[in-house]
Design a protein around this motif. Sequence first.
Motif, PDB file in Angstrom:
ATOM      1  N   ALA A 110       0.805  -1.325  -0.076  1.00  0.00           N
ATOM      2  CA  ALA A 110       0.085  -0.033   0.118  1.00  0.00           C
ATOM      3  C   ALA A 110       0.803   1.179   0.064  1.00  0.00           C
ATOM      4  N   ALA A 111       2.003   1.163   0.704  1.00  0.00           N
ATOM      5  CA  ALA A 111       2.589   2.540   0.775  1.00  0.00           C
ATOM      6  C   ALA A 111       3.404   2.925  -0.738  1.00  0.00           C
ATOM      7  N   GLY A 112       3.236   1.552  -1.311  1.00  0.00           N
ATOM      8  CA  GLY A 112       4.202   2.038  -2.717  1.00  0.00           C
ATOM      9  C   GLY A 112       3.279   2.510  -3.839  1.00  0.00           C
ATOM     10  N   HIS A 113       1.942   2.611  -3.261  1.00  0.00           N
ATOM     11  CA  HIS A 113       0.946   3.187  -4.528  1.00  0.00           C
ATOM     12  C   HIS A 113       0.164   4.469  -3.808  1.00  0.00           C
ATOM     13  N   PRO A 114      -0.124   5.301  -4.813  1.00  0.00           N
ATOM     14  CA  PRO A 114      -0.851   6.392  -4.413  1.00  0.00           C
ATOM     15  C   PRO A 114      -2.028   6.593  -3.608  1.00  0.00           C
ATOM     16  N   SER A 115      -2.700   5.703  -4.126  1.00  0.00           N
ATOM     17  CA  SER A 115      -4.225   5.394  -3.248  1.00  0.00           C
ATOM     18  C   SER A 115      -3.911   4.104  -2.132  1.00  0.00           C
ATOM     19  N   TRP A 116      -3.219   4.680  -1.128  1.00  0.00           N
ATOM     20  CA  TRP A 116      -2.980   3.646  -0.214  1.00  0.00           C
ATOM     21  C   TRP A 116      -3.996   2.639   0.216  1.00  0.00           C
ATOM     22  N   PHE A 117      -5.409   3.269   0.568  1.00  0.00           N
ATOM     23  CA  PHE A 117      -6.316   2.433   1.086  1.00  0.00           C
ATOM     24  C   PHE A 117      -6.957   1.426   0.010  1.00  0.00           C
ATOM     25  N   PHE A 118      -7.082   1.724  -1.161  1.00  0.00           N
ATOM     26  CA  PHE A 118      -7.557   0.752  -2.074  1.00  0.00           C
ATOM     27  C   PHE A 118      -6.313  -0.268  -2.420  1.00  0.00           C
ATOM     28  N   ALA A 119      -5.106   0.232  -2.295  1.00  0.00           N
ATOM     29  CA  ALA A 119      -4.010  -0.743  -2.722  1.00  0.00           C
ATOM     30  C   ALA A 119      -3.806  -1.653  -1.562  1.00  0.00           C
ATOM     31  N   GLY A 120      -4.014  -1.185  -0.287  1.00  0.00           N
ATOM     32  CA  GLY A 120      -4.027  -1.997   0.801  1.00  0.00           C
ATOM     33  C   GLY A 120      -5.421  -3.126   0.691  1.00  0.00           C
ATOM     34  N   LEU A 121      -6.419  -2.644   0.435  1.00  0.00           N
ATOM     35  CA  LEU A 121      -7.351  -3.815  -0.040  1.00  0.00           C
ATOM     36  C   LEU A 121      -6.884  -4.607  -0.954  1.00  0.00           C
ATOM     37  N   SER A 122      -6.281  -4.435  -2.144  1.00  0.00           N
ATOM     38  CA  SER A 122      -5.950  -5.157  -3.026  1.00  0.00           C
ATOM     39  C   SER A 122      -4.821  -6.067  -2.610  1.00  0.00           C
ATOM     40  N   GLY A 123      -3.987  -5.414  -1.874  1.00  0.00           N
ATOM     41  CA  GLY A 123      -2.988  -6.239  -1.277  1.00  0.00           C
ATOM     42  C   GLY A 123      -3.336  -7.423  -0.369  1.00  0.00           C
ATOM     43  N   VAL A 124      -4.184  -6.952   0.436  1.00  0.00           N
ATOM     44  CA  VAL A 124      -4.786  -8.062   1.142  1.00  0.00           C
ATOM     45  C   VAL A 124      -5.427  -9.252   0.462  1.00  0.00           C
ATOM     46  N   ALA A 125      -6.055  -8.848  -0.640  1.00  0.00           N
ATOM     47  CA  ALA A 125      -6.791 -10.023  -1.508  1.00  0.00           C
ATOM     48  C   ALA A 125      -5.466 -10.855  -2.204  1.00  0.00           C
ATOM     49  N   TYR A 126      -4.537 -10.150  -2.702  1.00  0.00           N
ATOM     50  CA  TYR A 126      -3.456 -10.956  -3.392  1.00  0.00           C
ATOM     51  C   TYR A 126      -2.635 -11.831  -2.378  1.00  0.00           C
ATOM     52  N   GLY A 127      -2.342 -11.026  -1.078  1.00  0.00           N
ATOM     53  CA  GLY A 127      -1.795 -11.943  -0.365  1.00  0.00           C
ATOM     54  C   GLY A 127      -2.695 -13.163   0.321  1.00  0.00           C
ATOM     55  N   LEU A 128      -3.895 -13.155   0.354  1.00  0.00           N
ATOM     56  CA  LEU A 128      -4.853 -14.348   0.562  1.00  0.00           C
ATOM     57  C   LEU A 128      -4.908 -15.236  -0.342  1.00  0.00           C
ATOM     58  N   LEU A 129      -4.863 -14.802  -1.834  1.00  0.00           N
ATOM     59  CA  LEU A 129      -4.744 -15.546  -2.740  1.00  0.00           C
ATOM     60  C   LEU A 129      -3.358 -16.453  -2.622  1.00  0.00           C
ATOM     61  N   LEU A 138      -1.004 -17.118 -10.197  1.00  0.00           N
ATOM     62  CA  LEU A 138      -2.506 -16.572  -9.601  1.00  0.00           C
ATOM     63  C   LEU A 138      -2.727 -15.126  -9.180  1.00  0.00           C
ATOM     64  N   CYS A 139      -1.652 -14.885  -8.489  1.00  0.00           N
ATOM     65  CA  CYS A 139      -1.381 -13.535  -8.066  1.00  0.00           C
ATOM     66  C   CYS A 139      -1.071 -12.441  -9.101  1.00  0.00           C
ATOM     67  N   VAL A 140      -0.374 -13.016 -10.187  1.00  0.00           N
ATOM     68  CA  VAL A 140      -0.035 -12.114 -11.250  1.00  0.00           C
ATOM     69  C   VAL A 140      -1.235 -11.759 -11.984  1.00  0.00           C
ATOM     70  N   LEU A 141      -1.819 -13.047 -12.330  1.00  0.00           N
ATOM     71  CA  LEU A 141      -3.089 -13.042 -13.188  1.00  0.00           C
ATOM     72  C   LEU A 141      -4.201 -12.171 -12.461  1.00  0.00           C
ATOM     73  N   ALA A 142      -4.692 -12.211 -11.314  1.00  0.00           N
ATOM     74  CA  ALA A 142      -5.642 -11.575 -10.627  1.00  0.00           C
ATOM     75  C   ALA A 142      -5.149  -9.794 -10.425  1.00  0.00           C
ATOM     76  N   HIS A 143      -3.724  -9.691 -10.366  1.00  0.00           N
ATOM     77  CA  HIS A 143      -3.224  -8.383 -10.502  1.00  0.00           C
ATOM     78  C   HIS A 143      -3.219  -7.700 -11.723  1.00  0.00           C
ATOM     79  N   SER A 144      -3.144  -8.389 -12.830  1.00  0.00           N
ATOM     80  CA  SER A 144      -3.151  -7.796 -14.097  1.00  0.00           C
ATOM     81  C   SER A 144      -4.907  -7.756 -14.603  1.00  0.00           C
TER      82      SER A 144
END
Length: 180
Positions: A110-129, A138-144
């Motif tokens: 999240a700290a590496g993105h301008p919208s830290w809140f939404f990036a944090g939500l995405s980071g949790v989702a990719y981490g859980l995946l 799978l994380c790369v495909l979901a992130h793409s």
Amino acid sequence: VPIRSLLRGLPSRKGLEAGCWLTLGTLLFSLLVTMTIVSTSGVDARSGTADVLAGWAREFPSTGLAGHFAFYAVFAPIYEELLYRALILGYLLRVLPPWLALGVSTALFAAGHPSWFFAGLSGVAYGLLYLRFRSLWLCVLAHSAHNLVSSAGATLLAAYLHDIRRSPPMEMNLLPLQLT
């Protein structure tokens, strides 16, 4: 993350289903945000399709739209997933409990993105995946898919709806209700 795990084949069927649900949720949420505030690409959601595409082409003067999509859908997800999931989360899982390793890697993501809140939500989702299916790809495909849907799909859909006069302007005081 062991190198041999990076050479595994495609993610499991359940993992791909989870990634698809994540992408669908991203599309709906991104469309809501795009229609109410400003698109993720920095172009006003009430702009026309031609304006959006021209703005993206200006971001990458040498490569144009192909460069825009290659960067956001290929290069950035591969780099970020290798860094945040394979290296950081993979290392932290050796020394910390999974929930704490996920929290630390998500905070760094999240700290590496301008919208830290939404990036944090995405980071949790990719981490859980990653924790559930142990597949970096799978994380790369979901992130793409997330990047394509949130930065391009929702933006272009909002611009198209504006072009055909189907998107009424929304009041900013409705934003908390719409996000809820």
